[in-house]
Design a protein around this motif. Structure first.
Motif, PDB file in Angstrom:
ATOM      1  N   UNK A 160      38.925  15.265  41.802  1.00 16.40           N
ATOM      2  CA  UNK A 160      38.670  16.633  42.648  1.00 16.40           C
ATOM      3  C   UNK A 160      40.441  16.901  42.790  1.00 16.40           C
ATOM      4  N   UNK A 161      41.043  16.693  43.806  1.00 18.83           N
ATOM      5  CA  UNK A 161      42.560  17.026  43.308  1.00 18.83           C
ATOM      6  C   UNK A 161      43.078  17.219  42.963  1.00 18.83           C
ATOM      7  N   UNK A 162      42.476  16.160  41.700  1.00 18.04           N
ATOM      8  CA  UNK A 162      44.533  16.335  41.127  1.00 18.04           C
ATOM      9  C   UNK A 162      44.127  17.447  40.051  1.00 18.04           C
ATOM     10  N   UNK A 163      42.432  17.801  40.002  1.00 17.17           N
ATOM     11  CA  UNK A 163      41.890  19.184  38.902  1.00 17.17           C
ATOM     12  C   UNK A 163      42.982  20.491  40.100  1.00 17.17           C
ATOM     13  N   UNK A 202      38.549   0.440  51.121  1.00 17.37           N
ATOM     14  CA  UNK A 202      39.685   2.062  50.584  1.00 17.37           C
ATOM     15  C   UNK A 202      41.235   1.519  50.143  1.00 17.37           C
ATOM     16  N   UNK A 203      41.161   0.271  50.297  1.00 17.89           N
ATOM     17  CA  UNK A 203      42.594   0.276  50.116  1.00 17.89           C
ATOM     18  C   UNK A 203      42.671  -0.289  48.335  1.00 17.89           C
ATOM     19  N   UNK A 204      41.955  -1.215  47.765  1.00 16.05           N
ATOM     20  CA  UNK A 204      41.348  -0.859  46.270  1.00 16.05           C
ATOM     21  C   UNK A 204      41.055  -0.303  45.881  1.00 16.05           C
ATOM     22  N   UNK A 205      40.186   0.495  46.253  1.00 12.06           N
ATOM     23  CA  UNK A 205      39.492   1.745  45.472  1.00 12.06           C
ATOM     24  C   UNK A 205      40.700   2.736  45.515  1.00 12.06           C
ATOM     25  N   UNK A 206      41.974   2.734  47.044  1.00 15.59           N
ATOM     26  CA  UNK A 206      42.572   4.330  46.972  1.00 15.59           C
ATOM     27  C   UNK A 206      43.302   3.713  45.953  1.00 15.59           C
ATOM     28  N   UNK A 207      43.875   2.103  44.818  1.00 14.25           N
ATOM     29  CA  UNK A 207      44.762   1.513  44.380  1.00 14.25           C
ATOM     30  C   UNK A 207      44.307   2.178  43.095  1.00 14.25           C
ATOM     31  N   UNK A 210      30.301  -1.640  46.990  1.00 11.38           N
ATOM     32  CA  UNK A 210      31.670  -1.161  46.747  1.00 11.38           C
ATOM     33  C   UNK A 210      32.382  -0.752  45.463  1.00 11.38           C
ATOM     34  N   UNK A 211      31.405  -0.882  44.133  1.00 11.22           N
ATOM     35  CA  UNK A 211      31.678  -0.756  43.436  1.00 11.22           C
ATOM     36  C   UNK A 211      31.530   0.728  43.185  1.00 11.22           C
ATOM     37  N   UNK A 212      30.931   1.671  44.141  1.00 14.71           N
ATOM     38  CA  UNK A 212      29.686   2.268  44.478  1.00 14.71           C
ATOM     39  C   UNK A 212      31.496   3.511  45.521  1.00 14.71           C
ATOM     40  N   UNK A 217      35.793   7.031  45.371  1.00 20.42           N
ATOM     41  CA  UNK A 217      37.752   7.584  46.132  1.00 20.42           C
ATOM     42  C   UNK A 217      37.451   7.674  44.375  1.00 20.42           C
ATOM     43  N   UNK A 218      37.336   7.446  42.830  1.00 20.94           N
ATOM     44  CA  UNK A 218      37.797   8.017  41.994  1.00 20.94           C
ATOM     45  C   UNK A 218      37.813   9.563  41.986  1.00 20.94           C
ATOM     46  N   UNK A 219      36.402  10.003  42.137  1.00 17.99           N
ATOM     47  CA  UNK A 219      36.134  11.092  42.264  1.00 17.99           C
ATOM     48  C   UNK A 219      37.013  12.006  42.981  1.00 17.99           C
TER      49      UNK A 219
END
Lengths: 266, 542
Positions: free
Chosen positions: B14-17, B99-104, B1-3, B8-10
């Motif tokens: 990338x999208x933001x940058x 997905x829910x937690x990671x996207x948040x 899950x952490x992975x 998702x954070x990565x």
């Protein structure tokens, strides 16, 4: 034959900053020809088509479509050609019917004539009455392609640019459309056709050009291409193509991890 | 899950940058830090002063109320948004809850933590306590922000999952927009003396322990109790809030799963359209437009109107702007409320004010003609139609959509204020202004297009974006204002002097608008000829 070629590209070059997408290519396509334009991904096919249609300006070179210079008279050229792009980027909030009629009107057809032609075209591509009333966004990829093909044909163009036209279209419709296209060439319409399905290219095209890394590697009938590739006039198009673009199985082709998914689940 | 959360954070990073240039990112960060500094100082000093000068229990009650208001506004401002595509991650073996937690959590990557962090630190420093208490409060505040994002996402997903009919979703968005506008208009209508009473009433409510008593059912108040760190009630409040957060997390997983495997809810609702899918009113309107601009302009107009009325992204934008219409309509009441007897001057100004307001709302469409096309702009420009007819068709379509609406929205306040005699000149001047804006809008659409985001689509990275483009865009808007100035000055002078020439001046304004339109059309047509390719590239699919 003194008649001007339908398509004439003279020393055509397109550069995107550091990338040379199309490198000084020249060719002509005669009236009524079914001309295949082949190349691997990123070879410069779509860039060439965009330049030929007047959708992209070349860095240098000259293009004549039905005797008209694309740079001098872009709108005149656009009225002579029909375009079916690989990715259909169209007005997806119109219904199929509205889209095809709209296309006719944009080419200057009177409304009743546009509707009459739309009726016949939609019948040809087998888009039934219910589907005609649905929005294009709800269409499958094949249906979108069919609708876009109808849009490309509605104004009776003299030159047709088809980029992967049968991608996603079912076999029955494909056969029907192929017959129509062959009928069009018999009437003098020139078809500039690109596809990765070499069997269809071999079956339909009278002449073929192969482009790789922006440069033309060969042009002619399949037999002529075989000779140019040094494979002999009896070679099949697939062998000729692979030989000209330097294909073959790349190192690492043996994917030894296939069939062994990670043991740990999510 | 952490992975997966890390991945998702990565992805978000990338999208933001890649969606903006580095200079924009640096400027955004600098501005955010500047703003954050003031937030930190302001909150720290205000809280410290409050705890020193006012009674501690009353300040805590005010903080409970502040937490409740913050919670409500946060959820309200970002939840009724139906332009979200959850299906992108569906093919991967990710648990929906991940997905829910990671996207948040990934949504915190950006400038938001700078602002949130400033408030967090300001609150922690401003409230008296030991260093351990300050650290604990910072952690609780962080918990609140994560919870808010989780609930916000849950509501957004539930909104889509429960209201599967687009009509219901439209109704919800409309009600929500009207609610916000209604609150604002109500506040404006509140008399000054009553407003002072209202502030006093809130203070008295807090002093009497109202928030803890009357809002004890509201989750942010539970957390605020925990934030006070004052014994059993804090522990219970924090525990209750933690349980609620866990329930939200579980429900979020359910909503993600429900949406990822549901029907394509973003598409226009399928329905049986009359023979050949034609809308009679569009056909009627396009015939009228054909009489003015010819077949091609009429075809463009018909297409434009069909897209305008069918595209959910457009509808969302229109519906969320609806509450602005309340302002001009409420203006007569506002004037009566403030000024007693209404003067003729203020009545006429209400009409002009309404007109300017409407143009301001509609400017996004008028100055961004290719935004609705998106990637299909290439198809549009592949037609051999004269470019002036493309502009003309689009302009006439918007005139057909906005014209009648504006006429009604301007007439209603004028009728309410018994100013029907001035109505014709007000309307004529409004339409003169609308034509001037349309003229500049044509030019702006070619040089500074903006994409209309559809589900799953993100703003593409643009080489030409940046401060200079922003400045140039602002410059063009300024030019629009300058060109509008003669219209507004004429109307003001005529109304001031109650001149009988008002109507003649209004006709002159219309003529002026026509000249500006003709020039604008010529400039836009020429500009488009050299920018067709760039425009197509700009709208490429993200």
């Amino acid at each position: 034959m003194n008649e001007a070629p339908s398509i004439a590209a003279v020393e055509l070059t397109k550069r995107f900053k550091e990338t040379l997408a199309v490198d000084n290519i020249s060719f002509t396509v005669g009236r009524g020809e079914f001309f295949g334009f082949l190349g691997p991904n990123g070879a410069g096919k779509t860039t060439t088509i965009k330049m030929l249609c007047g959708l992209m300006k070349p860095t240098s070179g000259r293009i004549l479509i039905a005797g008209r210079d694309v740079a001098a008279d872009p709108l005149g050229v656009k009225s002579q050609v029909g375009i079916l792009p690989e990715t259909v980027e169209t007005f997806d909030r119109l219904t199929g019917w509205e889209l095809v009629v709209f296309s006719g009107l944009m080419h200057g057809l009177p409304e009743d004539e546009a509707e009459r032609r739309a009726e016949r075209l939609l019948e040809l591509i087998d888009l039934n009455a219910e589907d005609r009333g649905r929005l294009v966004i709800d269409y499958s990829m094949g249906m979108r392609k069919k609708a876009a093909l109808a849009c490309a044909l509605i104004h009776g163009p003299g030159v047709l640019f088809l980029d992967e036209p049968f991608n996603g279209i079912d076999a029955i419709s494909t056969q029907a459309i192929q017959k129509v296209l062959q009928g069009l060439t018999a009437k003098g319409v020139t078809i500039f056709y690109t596809s990765h399905v070499l069997e269809v290219v071999e079956k339909l095209c009278t002449r073929i050009a192969i482009i790789h890394e922006g440069r033309l590697r060969g042009m002619g009938t399949v037999a002529e291409l075989g000779t140019q590739a040094g494979l002999g006039s009896g070679a099949g198009l697939e062998d000729v193509f692979v030989s000209m673009v330097g294909g073959g199985l790349r190192p690492g082709g043996d994917l030894d991890w296939i069939g062994k998914p990670p043991a740990a689940g999510p | 899950m952490i992975r997966h959360i890390r991945l998702l954070a990565w992805l978000r990073w990338k999208y933001l940058w890649r969606s903006r240039r580095w200079i924009t990112a640096v400027l955004t960060t600098v501005v955010s830090i500047g703003f954050a500094f003031f937030l930190f100082m302001g909150s720290a000093f205000a809280l410290n002063a409050a705890f020193t000068r006012v009674g501690v229990p009353a300040v805590w009650e005010l903080l409970h109320l502040a937490f409740a208001v913050l919670y409500f506004l946060w959820l309200y401002s970002g939840t009724l948004n139906d332009l979200y595509d959850p299906a992108r991650l569906a093919p991967y073996p990710l648990a929906p809850r991940t997905i829910f937690l990671g996207s948040t959590l990934a949504s915190f990557i950006g400038p938001m933590p700078i602002i949130g962090g400033a408030l967090l630190a300001g609150f922690a420093v401003g409230i008296p306590g030991t260093p351990a208490e300050q650290v604990a409060r910072a952690a609780i505040f962080l918990f609140l922000i994560v919870h808010l994002q989780l609930v916000s996402r849950l509501i957004r997903l539930t909104f889509l999952a429960v209201l599967t009919s687009r009509r219901w979703r439209d109704a919800a968005v409309l009600l929500s927009a009207l609610f916000a506008g209604g609150i604002y208009v109500s506040l404006q209508l509140l008399r000054n003396d009553l407003a002072k009473d209202a502030v006093r009433a809130v203070a008295d409510f807090a002093k009497a322990g109202g928030p803890s008593t009357w809002l004890a059912w509201f989750p942010p108040v539970w957390l605020s109790w925990g934030y006070a760190l004052d014994g059993t009630r804090s522990g219970v409040g924090l525990g209750a809030f933690a349980i609620l957060t866990w329930v939200v997390y579980r429900a979020g997983g359910w909503a993600e799963e429900r949406l990822a495997f549901s029907e394509p809810i973003f598409h226009y609702r399928r329905r049986k359209i009359s023979a050949k899918g034609r809308l009679p009113f569009l056909r009627g309107l396009s015939r009228a437009i054909a009489a003015v601009g010819g077949t091609i302009a009429a075809a463009v107009a018909r297409k434009e109107m069909a897209v305008f009325f069918r595209d959910p992204a457009v509808r969302h934008r229109v519906l969320t702007s609806v509450f602005y219409v309340l302002f001009p309509i409420a203006a007569p009441f506002f004037l009566r409320n403030r000024g007693g007897e209404t003067s003729a001057l203020s009545a006429a100004n209400v009409g002009h004010f309404a007109g300017i307001f409407l143009i301001f709302i509609e400017m996004f469409f008028l100055t961004n003609l290719f935004g609705l096309e998106g990637v299909a702009v290439r198809t549009l420009l592949a037609y051999p139609a004269p470019r002036r007819l493309l502009f003309l068709g689009k302009n006439l379509a918007y005139l057909a959509i906005f014209g009648p609406f504006n006429a009604i929205a301007i007439s209603v306040p004028a009728i309410l204020m018994n100013e029907t005699a001035r109505l014709p000149s007000i309307l004529l001047l409004h339409f003169s202004a609308l034509i001037v804006v349309t003229a500049l809008g044509n030019v702006n659409s070619v040089y500074f297009p903006l994409p209309f985001l559809s589900p799953g689509q993100r703003i593409p990275r643009r080489d030409e974006s940046g401060c200079l483009v922003g400045l140039a865009r602002s410059g063009l808007y300024l030019l629009t204002l300058l060109l509008l100035a003669p219209v507004f000055i004429a109307s003001f002078l005529l109304e001031l002097g109650k001149s009988p020439w008002a109507l003649a001046a209004a006709f002159a304004g219309l003529l002026y608008g026509g000249v500006i339109y003709a020039v604008g059309l010529k400039v836009a047509e020429k500009a488009l000829a050299s920018r067709e390719e760039a425009l197509g590239d700009y709208f490429r699919a993200a």
